[in-house]
Write a protein that holds these residues in place. Structure first.
Motif, short mmCIF file in Angstrom:
data_model
loop_
_atom_site.label_atom_id
_atom_site.label_comp_id
_atom_site.label_asym_id
_atom_site.label_seq_id
_atom_site.Cartn_x
_atom_site.Cartn_y
_atom_site.Cartn_z
N SER A 1 0.82 -1.12 0.23
CA SER A 1 -0.04 -0.01 -0.02
C SER A 1 0.92 1.14 0.17
CB SER A 1 -0.96 0.03 0.96
OG SER A 1 -0.40 -0.49 2.41
N THR A 2 0.01 2.31 -0.36
CA THR A 2 1.05 3.78 -0.52
C THR A 2 1.19 4.01 0.82
OG1 THR A 2 -0.10 4.08 -2.46
CG2 THR A 2 0.64 6.03 -1.29
N VAL A 3 2.39 4.39 1.14
CA VAL A 3 2.73 5.04 2.53
C VAL A 3 2.30 6.74 2.38
CG1 VAL A 3 4.31 5.51 4.26
CG2 VAL A 3 4.15 3.32 3.12
N TYR A 4 1.41 7.21 3.02
CA TYR A 4 1.19 8.54 2.91
C TYR A 4 1.82 9.39 3.81
CZ TYR A 4 -2.80 7.11 -0.01
OH TYR A 4 -3.44 6.71 -1.00
N ILE A 5 3.13 10.38 3.57
CA ILE A 5 3.65 11.25 4.33
C ILE A 5 4.15 12.26 3.28
CG2 ILE A 5 4.27 9.66 6.37
CD1 ILE A 5 7.28 9.39 4.87
N ALA A 6 4.15 13.68 4.01
CA ALA A 6 4.28 14.79 3.06
C ALA A 6 5.82 15.01 2.90
CB ALA A 6 3.43 15.77 3.76
N ASN A 7 5.93 15.66 1.95
CA ASN A 7 7.25 16.00 1.45
C ASN A 7 7.11 17.85 0.90
OD1 ASN A 7 9.69 16.21 0.16
ND2 ASN A 7 9.26 15.53 -1.76
N VAL A 8 6.90 18.54 1.72
CA VAL A 8 6.68 19.71 1.44
C VAL A 8 6.84 20.65 2.75
CG1 VAL A 8 4.15 19.69 2.06
CG2 VAL A 8 5.01 21.27 0.50
N VAL A 9 7.39 21.86 2.59
CA VAL A 9 7.61 22.78 3.88
C VAL A 9 6.14 22.73 4.67
CG1 VAL A 9 7.84 25.04 4.99
CG2 VAL A 9 9.15 24.14 2.80
N GLY A 10 6.21 22.44 6.09
CA GLY A 10 4.93 22.20 6.72
C GLY A 10 4.63 20.79 7.08
N GLY A 11 5.28 20.00 6.20
CA GLY A 11 5.03 18.52 6.25
C GLY A 11 3.64 17.94 6.33
N SER A 12 3.47 17.01 6.96
CA SER A 12 2.10 16.42 7.04
C SER A 12 0.91 17.21 7.28
CB SER A 12 2.09 15.02 7.65
OG SER A 12 3.05 14.23 7.16
N SER A 13 1.09 18.30 8.47
CA SER A 13 0.18 19.45 8.63
C SER A 13 0.00 20.09 7.46
CB SER A 13 0.73 20.02 9.67
OG SER A 13 1.52 20.98 9.34
N ALA A 14 0.45 20.11 6.27
CA ALA A 14 0.12 21.00 4.96
C ALA A 14 -0.93 20.30 4.35
CB ALA A 14 1.46 21.47 4.27
N LEU A 15 -0.86 18.71 4.34
CA LEU A 15 -1.85 17.76 3.64
C LEU A 15 -2.99 17.28 4.47
CD1 LEU A 15 1.17 16.34 1.27
CD2 LEU A 15 -0.02 18.44 1.12
N ASN A 16 -2.95 17.51 5.63
CA ASN A 16 -3.82 16.59 6.38
C ASN A 16 -4.99 16.82 6.12
OD1 ASN A 16 -4.03 18.40 8.54
ND2 ASN A 16 -2.42 17.37 9.81
N GLY A 17 -6.03 16.30 6.99
CA GLY A 17 -7.37 16.45 6.97
C GLY A 17 -7.80 17.45 7.93
N MET A 18 -6.87 18.08 8.59
CA MET A 18 -7.04 19.09 9.53
C MET A 18 -7.89 18.97 10.89
SD MET A 18 -7.73 22.36 6.81
CE MET A 18 -7.93 21.48 5.47
N GLN A 19 -8.16 17.65 10.99
CA GLN A 19 -8.96 17.24 12.20
C GLN A 19 -8.16 17.49 13.47
OE1 GLN A 19 -11.69 14.05 11.60
NE2 GLN A 19 -10.40 13.28 10.35
N CYS A 20 -8.60 18.17 14.44
CA CYS A 20 -7.87 18.61 15.53
C CYS A 20 -8.34 17.99 16.74
CB CYS A 20 -7.85 20.06 15.72
SG CYS A 20 -6.89 20.85 17.09
N VAL A 21 -7.69 16.81 17.03
CA VAL A 21 -8.45 15.95 18.08
C VAL A 21 -7.09 15.71 19.18
CG1 VAL A 21 -10.49 15.03 17.28
CG2 VAL A 21 -8.18 14.16 16.27
N ARG A 22 -7.57 15.34 20.35
CA ARG A 22 -6.48 15.12 21.43
C ARG A 22 -6.90 13.56 22.02
NH1 ARG A 22 -6.20 19.85 25.40
NH2 ARG A 22 -6.29 21.13 23.57
N GLY A 23 -5.85 12.67 22.29
CA GLY A 23 -5.78 11.31 22.82
C GLY A 23 -6.59 11.42 24.27
N THR A 24 -6.75 10.37 25.20
CA THR A 24 -7.31 10.35 26.23
C THR A 24 -6.14 10.48 27.25
OG1 THR A 24 -7.35 7.78 26.45
CG2 THR A 24 -9.27 8.83 25.45
N THR A 25 -6.47 11.00 28.51
CA THR A 25 -5.58 10.79 29.51
C THR A 25 -4.65 9.69 29.75
OG1 THR A 25 -7.40 10.17 31.03
CG2 THR A 25 -7.00 12.32 31.04
N ASP A 26 -5.34 8.40 29.43
CA ASP A 26 -4.57 7.18 29.61
C ASP A 26 -3.22 6.86 28.42
OD1 ASP A 26 -6.18 6.23 31.55
OD2 ASP A 26 -6.61 4.56 30.63
#
Ligand SMILES: Cc1cc2nc3c(=O)[nH]c(=O)nc-3n(C[C@H](O)[C@H](O)[C@H](O)COP(=O)(O)OP(=O)(O)OC[C@H]3O[C@@H](n4cnc5c(N)ncnc54)[C@H](O)[C@@H]3O)c2cc1C
Length: 612
Positions: free
Chosen positions: A95-120
């Protein structure tokens, strides 16, 4: 075009001849973490920082615009061209490995979903080091606050949708990286919201960033009160910084970290796109430290190329081992997803996603709102609502027996046979921790985004047990590394995926609340019910990646196969740290970018406060 107007920023160097002789810090990779660290280290106006980035500085609306957006397929050269090794349990899927090659890295191409994990999720990282680690929920929360500037939803947005809850306690207001809310939501989302909140044990947390499981709205990485564009590492930590002590050189590929004995002294790089003879290599010195922020795929590759890694692997590639570190490139994991197609045969709630493409009146109205004041449907990125649930909710009858199976596992049975004893010990510790996570409602195993009409055609398994590897290609070490997901190499992942799939059907196809829409499951189809049939389906319909690779430079004790310590320093090397997604010893149960920004903020403080 106005969006592309040139901006003031730190220096972009035309080429190696413009470099200073040396820098205090040299950062490899101008991505999500790299630019965040670069900004923080240079903010005193004195400390000199060079960021070396393989990709280009792209001025493109494909990156800036938020409308329905993931930008990864806009320009092929913004992604690395990497295909994974054949996946044995997935009929040798590559499968394709999706990682960015641009200034800003993957944050330039991602889905912009801003979430946080759980305390655990965050407490787990510290737990491998024993009591008192600052890698805990309480230790990282201040960096989530520092890293993200919260822009609350408008009153209209809250009125439009029941269930929006937020608490500004969990957010900051100082960063130039924004977490904003679109001014428009699909009305149909409220049905999906209801279906999930009706379940026993499911709550709507007081904030999406409160570290809890449940069903919730979450912000988008966008500047909702300003440009209404994507907010990412470049806009937050590089654009508009007028700092003579912060340099960026683009389209430059680092090939090696220079070591003098066990001290990192600088890095070697060359132009990105050039191969073969006649390539000019440049060496740049770091007075204080080299910071490796090349991401989960390339950070371990660069360590290995520099002689830091598993001895046998390095020797077989003809690289002189300088620091034996068996964990480099091991412990690779990602979220996995299962394709699952459900159609609604009777859906009449408008507007909905399809109107985006099919209804000229809707499109004209949306255009008008956008042109007038950048509001309305075009201010919305992909998804911003979802269910994030633990196994006791998803599989109340089965979770205990699954956890018991994990408890009884012998870690070595599920790793590559060449694995070092410390790597095996680390996996055994992770399995023990994940068995606890399986038993707890405070850990996310299942997630599903809400679309506003027919369910999105997959769900995500957020804490897979299987581990893969990212190792240099021994016959061509400087070409892309071998990315081996080893999905389902731990067979309990089949058990868990089966429970998630059954739950997904129960909720999205069989829920009485959705009967009015006349749902039909087209894939896998209701004839798939036995374990055997489900497993056969999984082997053909699992994606080994949700574009969230992690773990290859794990922050773990050395005796557990760790690569970096709690200060993010590479074991056995002075003056070298890793700061990026690769340091997560166990993935968090949500999309990674928010956490990577927090790691980078905390990493920058560790560097400032504790140079060797
Ligand atoms: C398509 C896509 C969608 C996603 N969607 C979401 C989402 O909606 N929400 C979310 O939270 N997360 C999402 N993620 C995940 C998240 O964006 C990443 O986990 C995170 O950005 C990784 O940050 P990083 O700093 O580790 O790596 P990156 O941001 O990828 O940065 C690494 C940088 O290093 C550079 N580099 C690599 N090797 C070299 C070298 N040898 N020399 C010089 N430079 C080098 C790369 O070009 C790159 O710019 C998504 C990811 C992708 C790819």
């Amino acid at each position: 075009a106005a969006l592309n107007a040139p901006k003031i920023h730190a220096r972009v160097l035309d080429g190696p001849e413009a470099l200073n002789k040396s820098y205090d810090y040299v950062i490899i990779g101008g991505g999500t973490a790299g630019l965040t660290v670069g900004d923080r280290l240079s903010e005193d106006g004195k400390t000199t920082v060079l960021v070396i980035e393989n990709g280009e500085l792209a001025n493109s609306d494909e990156i800036n615009n938020v409308r329905d957006r993931v930008s990864w397929n806009a320009e092929p050269w913004w992604l690395y061209n990497i295909t994974s090794a054949p996946n044995k349990e997935l009929e040798n899927l590559e499968s394709t490995v999706y990682i960015a090659n641009v200034v800003g890295g993957s944050s330039a191409l991602n889905g912009m979903q801003c979430v946080r994990g759980t305390t655990d999720d965050y407490d787990r990282w510290g737990s491998f080091f024993g009591n008192g680690s600052t890698w805990s929920w309480n230790g990282i929360l201040p960096y989530f606050k520092k890293g993200l500037h919260f822009q609350p939803p408008s009153e209209e947005a809250v009125d439009q949708m029941p269930g929006i809850k937020y608490d500004e306690f969990y957010w900051g207001t100082t960063s130039r990286l924004y977490a904003g809310w679109p001014s428009f939501q699909w009305p149909g989302i409220k049905y999906q919201f209801e279906v999930f909140t009706e379940l026993p044990g499911v709550e709507v947390p007081k904030d999406s960033g409160a570290g809890q499981t449940g069903v919730y709205w979450y912000p988008t990485f966008m500047d909702a009160e300003g440009s209404v564009n994507r907010s990412y590492a470049r806009t937050g930590h590089w654009d508009n910084l007028n700092r003579a002590n912060y340099d960026l050189i683009t389209e430059s590929k680092v090939t090696k970290i220079e070591l003098d004995g066990n001290k990192a002294t600088g890095v070697v790089f060359r132009p990105s796109e050039v191969d073969g003879e006649g390539v000019e290599f440049t060496t740049v010195k770091a007075n204080k430290e080299v910071i490796l922020s090349a991401g989960t795929i390339h950070s371990p590759q660069l360590l290995q190329l520099s002689g830091i890694g598993p001895r046998k692997l390095l020797e077989s590639a003809g690289i002189e081992p300088k620091v034996e570190l068996p964990g480099v490139g091991q412990n690779f994991h990602d979220h996995t997803t299962l394709h699952f197609e459900i159609k609604f045969r009777n859906y009449s709630i408008h507007p909905n996603r399809r109107d985006d493409f099919e209804d000229p009146d809707f499109i004209a109205w949306a255009d008008e709102l956008w042109d007038a004041n950048r509001t309305g449907p075009w201010s919305r990125a992909l998804w911003n609502t979802g269910a994030w649930l633990g196994l006791p909710v998803v599989a109340p009858e089965a979770y205990e027996s699954i956890a018991a199976k994990v408890d009884a596992q012998n870690a070595a049975d599920y790793l590559p046979t060449s694995s070092d004893p410390t790597v095996i010990a680390g996996y055994q510790a992770r399995l023990a921790s994940l068995a606890e996570a399986i038993r707890s409602s405070d850990n996310i195993f299942y997630s599903h985004y809400f679309s506003g009409d027919e369910p999105v055609n997959y769900f995500t398994y957020e804490h897979p047990l299987s581990l893969g590897t990212v190792n240099i290609n021994i016959s061509a070490p400087e070409s892309e590394p071998i990315v081996d997901y080893r999905t389902y190499s731990n067979p309990v992942d089949f058990d868990i995926m089966l429970e998630l799939a059954r739950f997904h059907r129960r909720i999205n196809v069989e829920s009485p609340l959705l009967a009015q829409f006349d749902p039909v499951e087209t894939s896998p189809g209701l004839n798939v019910t036995s374990r055997e049939d489900w497993v056969a389906y999984m082997r053909h319909n699992t994606e080994p990646t949700a574009m969230h690779p992690t773990g290859t430079c794990a922050m773990m004790p050395l005796e557990l196969g760790g690569v970096v310590d709690e200060q993010l320093r590479v074991y056995g090397v002075k003056g070298l740290r890793v700061v990026d997604a690769s340091v997560m010893s166990v993935i968090v149960g949500v999309n990674l970018a928010g956490t990577v920004f927090a790691i980078a903020e905390k990493g920058a403080d560790l560097i400032k406060n504790g140079s060797e």
